[in-house]
Design an enzyme around this catalytic site. Structure first.
Site, PDB file in Angstrom:
ATOM      1  N   LYS A  76     -65.985  31.618  -3.573  1.00  0.00           N
ATOM      2  CA  LYS A  76     -67.083  31.825  -3.683  1.00  0.00           C
ATOM      3  C   LYS A  76     -66.353  33.323  -3.601  1.00  0.00           C
ATOM      4  CE  LYS A  76     -71.557  32.116  -2.657  1.00  0.00           C
ATOM      5  NZ  LYS A  76     -73.367  31.105  -2.112  1.00  0.00           N
ATOM      6  N   SER A 151     -77.178  31.050  -4.876  1.00  0.00           N
ATOM      7  CA  SER A 151     -76.756  32.026  -5.296  1.00  0.00           C
ATOM      8  C   SER A 151     -75.251  32.017  -6.091  1.00  0.00           C
ATOM      9  CB  SER A 151     -76.411  33.043  -3.836  1.00  0.00           C
ATOM     10  OG  SER A 151     -75.632  32.167  -2.992  1.00  0.00           O
ATOM     11  N   SER A 175     -78.664  27.251  -2.368  1.00  0.00           N
ATOM     12  CA  SER A 175     -77.453  27.675  -2.861  1.00  0.00           C
ATOM     13  C   SER A 175     -76.396  27.212  -3.661  1.00  0.00           C
ATOM     14  CB  SER A 175     -76.585  29.360  -2.368  1.00  0.00           C
ATOM     15  OG  SER A 175     -77.930  29.947  -2.620  1.00  0.00           O
TER      16      SER A 175
END
Lengths: 484, 477, 95
Positions: A76, A151, A175
């Protein structure tokens, strides 16, 4: 090759069925082929990935390979990667080449994994749909008109679309679990303090936790084994040995007590999702588990408490982005104040600005007690609800989200509706507990996630409970048609 | 109307650690800009603080010295504001639950009286960097080497009633932190500086007047001057019917006046909250006992001991314990020569005189305690006279070596050989019959003339007592 | 709780965020809605409840006082917007 799980790929590498370089090239080709549509990556570093793949192949030949050696993993874009662009999906860090690596990244490097690229996300991890990214929204591989969740939307979409076997995520209010649910993959948010936050760009320090996103609980167990562990550079890291999460995957779960919080099955939960969760619970009954209804009476306060604590911490954490030492700087500032205001005003998107402003307000003179202190007290009530529940039950289960993936743009104009899509995941962060989302079926062709919540440091049990379910079901093996 | 001055001081003292409070970067002074600012100090995205154990021990040490309560659990908070020398946009400090609670120190005033001054709290925090205003095309340069240096902020109660008391208190704390070896107290390098909260009120009033905060005063002289100026300014305003504005002011040492700080014009809203990257600091009784066991002797105890062990006057003991370095110096000399009185006279006399003349600290003395002891031993064993010793000391100060070397090289050894002196005495008596006559007629003063002649002949190296004795014997026979 | 234009501007200033004047009403509306959501906290009975800053309530670990970092100025300043002679440059600061 792309339809294999990480566990299968690791076996293939060790058996010499294919090399890491071949596997890495296959991933790179799939990204090139599909990511134009999905937009799940911000950076793909082919050169870096192939160099790591070749090094992994050398290790494999020398018989010095660990379980993840040679496996492509996507990071990420919130994890700092030395010498590689690290943007947090923000214009603020559009040109930020991190000068050091996060502990999580170092651990994957040491394990011989191949860092294939950096995944798209909501800007600074603030969002539940991946629509706040400066690099544009990610599309859900199950239906490109819907969001992948957020997210960690890029990571979940990339794994779901079989672009990579595994990716990392971070979870501040859901997330990892929410995008895992919406994309039909397995995601785990560990206990607060289990995975080092060093080098993971902070959103809300007391809630943030990194974790794996993969296709199965078995894969997640391997990944967590690499990611977890004490780090002396993180004061909130817990000094506690890391168990072999794979060793207990097959443990018998007969007699397991599963708590169902009645508050998670009330108004707002879509019928299809409720049915999928019920069906999963039936499966657990067949596996010998006992289902007990429990109550988490302060559940309704989790979202309000979270939207004080998280913005308050973020408003302060994001003050360092001031256009002085790194990051975006406005053109020709008139004076210092202009430099700050325009650099930050231009560098941050609307949702980040909203949260900074809410947090600034909640901490400002005269409001601290009513907001921040009150939220911290409610936080204790919420945590204590869970601790009481775990005196009765071994794990807690429920839906990960109230509904499957929603349409792109559907909630962008209404922050509150967006925030409520994390209604079942947020309390887990406030309480610092480990939580998982695993695929539990489909509604109108869109995946549904089952959430598993464990007591502090009970990741091994969550993985075991998830794995037993995945052995008797095949939801996690389903892939979105164009990508299988 | 008669006015009473009310002063409270906030002293920032840099703790003498090797590394910073939350990072492993060096705290050494004087490095090239930004070469000692690591990722944590720069506030790079993703970095995290870890607390240095040494700063906790030093804070405990200070707390014990001022008889304060050490908090069993203390909290680090973030003080949020934007400033270019503050890399993270917040300073990690302590707000609620500081590490050191209410304590006190006793100050000595010029009239010999003493006064107890309350210390509200002392808390740990990180220092900011430095802004360099030299011209970079009209821009300011930022050096973050100092960012993250550990500070102990010592906040006094508003117990001080004059600029002189403020100076006495500041000196007391300065001596204390150096005694405790928790700070080098170097004011030029900014390791010891203070802010003063100053207000005035009609004498007899119990309400506080509106105060102003004078920022960043880095010398004892300036603290006195700044407060004096500020008190006068406030009284003038009040007497002409005006009102003092609560504000932050800067002391300009060149002009000897204070002026409002432009950058602090707007009211600050620091939005303090507990730093979520740090956990509560637990201080156990065991940790406190460990620090207590390693505590150095404190100034007041040392002064009492000097009075008793070395039979010094209260005044002398006070001077000799004013700083730890001075006390250690004196004690080294006194022990080596086993004559405390002589040691005290020389340390307070010749040594202090030389230091003052050259504006040096005792740590910078070219004559070490061992060297001074070496010199004084030669007085005690009659190798040289006290007068010659002063000449030797001068040479030692100039770096010519230790006492014995200088005595030998310059041939300053006293002539104590009786037969040699006897011969000289005989000769002087034979050459001056007139003076012999006068002496024998009862003119005692003439003895001085004979002593002078011998001293002249020996270039001062004869032992005066011995010469006297010999002369009397010969002249009377 | 409802925020007016003036309050939004005050908060934006405190947070050093330039906000397009045209966008202020929308921020005011959204922030007010968020505060309405947050105001539900008022319904909780928290009498006698201690605030919880960290879920595990662990204690701070202390590191030894050792210098572990070396000079990396060149690396760190390679990503800086404006530097000269090893210093970060900002518009003139007036004290």
């Amino acid at each position: 090759m792309h339809d294999k799980t990480l566990t299968e790929l690791a076996a293939g590498l060790r058996a010499g069925d294919f090399s890491s370089e071949e596997l890495t090239r296959a991933c790179l080709e799939r990204i090139a082929e599909h990511d134009g549509t999905l937009n799940s990556f911000i950076t793909v570093d082919e050169e870096h990935a192939l160099a790591q793949a070749r090094a992994a192949d050398a290790r494999l030949r020398q018989g010095e390979a660990g379980p993840l050696t040679g496996i492509p993993v996507a990071q990420k874009d919130i994890f700092c990667t030395d010498g590689v662009l690290t943007t947090c999906a923000s214009r603020m860090l559009e040109n930020f080449i991190a000068p050091y690596s996060a502990t999580v990244v170092e651990k994957f490097d040491a394990a011989g994994a191949v860092m294939i690229g950096k995944t798209n996300m909501d800007e600074f991890a603030m969002g539940s749909s991946n629509e706040t990214s400066y690099y544009g929204p990610v599309r859900n591989p199950w239906n490109p008109e819907t969001v992948p969740g957020g997210s960690s939307g890029g990571s979940a979409a990339a794994v779901a679309a079989r672009l990579v076997p595994a990716a990392t995520g971070t979870d501040t209010g859901g997330s990892i679990r929410q995008p895992a649910a919406l994309c039909g993959v397995t995601g785990l948010k560990p206990t607060y303090g289990r995975v080092s936050r060093w080098g993971m760009i902070a959103f809300a320090s007391s809630l943030d936790q990194g974790g794996p996103i993969a296709r199965s609980a078995e894969d997640a167990a391997l990944l967590l084994g690499v990611m977890a562990g004490f780090d002396e550079r993180d004061s909130t890291s817990i000094d506690r040995p890391v168990p072999d999460y794979t060793a207990t995957l097959n443990d018998d779960i007969r007699g397991l007590k599963i708590g169902l919080p009645k508050e998670y099955f009330g108004e707002g939960l879509e019928a299809g999702v409720a049915q999928a969760v019920e069906a999963a619970l039936d499966e657990y009954r067949r596996l010998g588990a006992e289902i007990v209804e429990i109550s988490l009476p302060n559940t309704h306060l989790a979202v309000p408490a979270y939207y004080v604590v998280a913005p308050a911490e973020c408003s302060s954490n994001l003050s360092r982005f001031d256009g002085v030492r790194f990051g975006h700087r406005c053109e020709e500032p008139e004076d210092l104040e202009d430099l700050y205001k325009r650099s930050r005003g231009e560098g941050f998107g609307a949702e980040v600005k909203r949260r900074i402003m809410i947090g600034t307000y909640a901490l400002s003179a005269g409001y601290y007690d009513a907001y921040y202190l009150k939220a911290q007290k409610v936080r204790r009530l919420i945590r204590d609800d869970f601790l009481r529940a775990f005196e009765q039950v071994d794990v807690i289960m429920g839906p990960t989200t109230p509904a499957p993936a929603f349409r792109l743009g559907e909630k962008t104009d209404d922050p509150i509706t967006m925030y409520l899509s994390d209604i079942y995941t947020i309390a887990v962060n406030l309480a610092g507990l480990p939580g998982m989302s695993i695929p539990a079926g489909f509604v109108n062709g869109l995946p549904v996630g089952l959430q598993l919540i464990g007591n502090h440091f009970d990741e091994a049990r969550l993985l075991n409970v998830a794995h037993r379910y995945q052995q008797v079901t095949d939801h996690h093996l389903q892939g979105p048609a164009p990508y299988v | 109307m008669e006015w009473e001055t009310v002063i409270g001081l906030e002293i920032h003292t840099q703790l003498a650690t090797k590394s910073k409070i939350f990072s492993g970067a060096s705290t050494a002074y004087g490095a090239a800009p930004n070469t000692q600012a690591c990722a944590v100090d720069l506030g790079l995205p993703g970095v995290l603080p870890v607390l240095n154990k040494a700063v906790v021990d030093m804070a405990i040490r200070f707390g014990l010295a001022i008889e304060a309560e050490i908090a069993p659990l203390s909290i680090f908070a973030r003080k949020n504001y934007f400033y270019p020398d503050l890399p993270k946009g917040y300073q990690i400090s302590q707000y609620e639950l500081p590490i050191v609670g209410l304590g006190r120190v006793t100050i000595e005033l010029e009239d010999g009286s003493t006064k107890v001054i309350g210390i509200t709290r002392a808390h740990l925090e990180e220092d900011a960097g430095k802004s360099l205003h030299e011209d970079f095309h009209g821009m300011t340069g930022i050096d973050l080497n100092r960012a993250g240096t550990p500070l102990l902020e010592i906040v006094s109660e508003p117990d001080l009633r004059s600029p002189q008391e403020a100076v006495a208190y500041m000196k007391k704390i300065h001596a204390l932190v150096r005694y405790l070896e928790i700070s080098d107290g170097n004011m030029q390098e900014g390791s010891f500086r203070c802010d003063a909260n100053v207000s005035v009120r009609p004498r007899g009033s119990h309400e506080f007047g509106t105060r102003t905060e004078l920022k960043n005063i880095n010398s004892f002289r300036f603290v006195e001057k700044a407060i004096e100026y500020e008190v006068e300014r406030q009284i003038e305003i009040l007497e002409s019917g005006g009102a003092v504005v609560q504000e932050t002011r800067l002391f300009d040492p060149d002009k000897g006046e204070t002026r409002p700080m432009r950058s602090k014009e707007e009211a600050m809203d620091y939005r303090y909250f507990p730093d979520p990257d740090l956990l509560p600091v637990e201080i156990t009784p065991e940790m406190i006992e460990k620090v207590r066991a390693e505590m150095p002797e404190l100034p007041d105890a040392k002064r009492q001991r000097f009075i008793e062990a070395y039979r010094l006057s209260e005044y002398d003991a006070g001077i000799l314990t004013a700083s730890r370095e001075m006390a250690d110096y004196f004690e080294t000399v006194a022990k080596a020569i086993e004559d405390a009185k002589l040691a005290a006279n020389w340390v307070m006399g010749e040594l202090t005189g030389h230091l003052n003349r050259e504006n040096r600290e005792i740590g910078e003395s070219p004559v070490s305690a061992d060297q001074l002891a070496g010199l004084l031993k030669r007085i005690l064993d009659n190798t040289i006279s006290g007068k010659i010793a002063k000449e030797v000391f001068e040479a030692m100060w100039a770096g010519e070596g230790d006492a014995d070397t200088i005595i030998a090289e310059r041939g300053l050894k006293q002539i104590t050989d009786t037969s040699a002196l006897e011969a000289m005495v005989d000769e002087v008596i034979a050459n001056n019959p007139k003076q012999v006559e006068q002496f024998r007629a009862g003119k005692e003063k003439v003895l001085g003339f004979f002593v002078g002649q011998i001293m002249k002949a020996t270039q001062g190296k004869a032992n005066p007592a011995q010469v006297n004795e010999l002369l009397r014997k010969k002249l009377s026979s | 709780m409802s925020l007016d234009k003036h309050e939004v501007e005050r908060i934006a200033h405190l947070a050093r965020l330039a906000i397009d004047p045209g966008a202020v009403p929308e921020y005011a509306r959204n922030l007010s809605n968020i505060l309405d959501l947050v105001d539900q906290l008022g319904s909780a009975d928290t009498a006698g409840v201690e605030p919880l800053a960290h879920p595990l309530e662990a204690r701070q670990r202390l590191r030894e006082d050792v210098v572990t970092e070396t000079d990396q100025r060149e690396r760190f300043q390679a990503i800086a917007p404006q530097v000269e002679d090893g210093l970060y440059l900002v518009p003139r600061v007036i004290e």
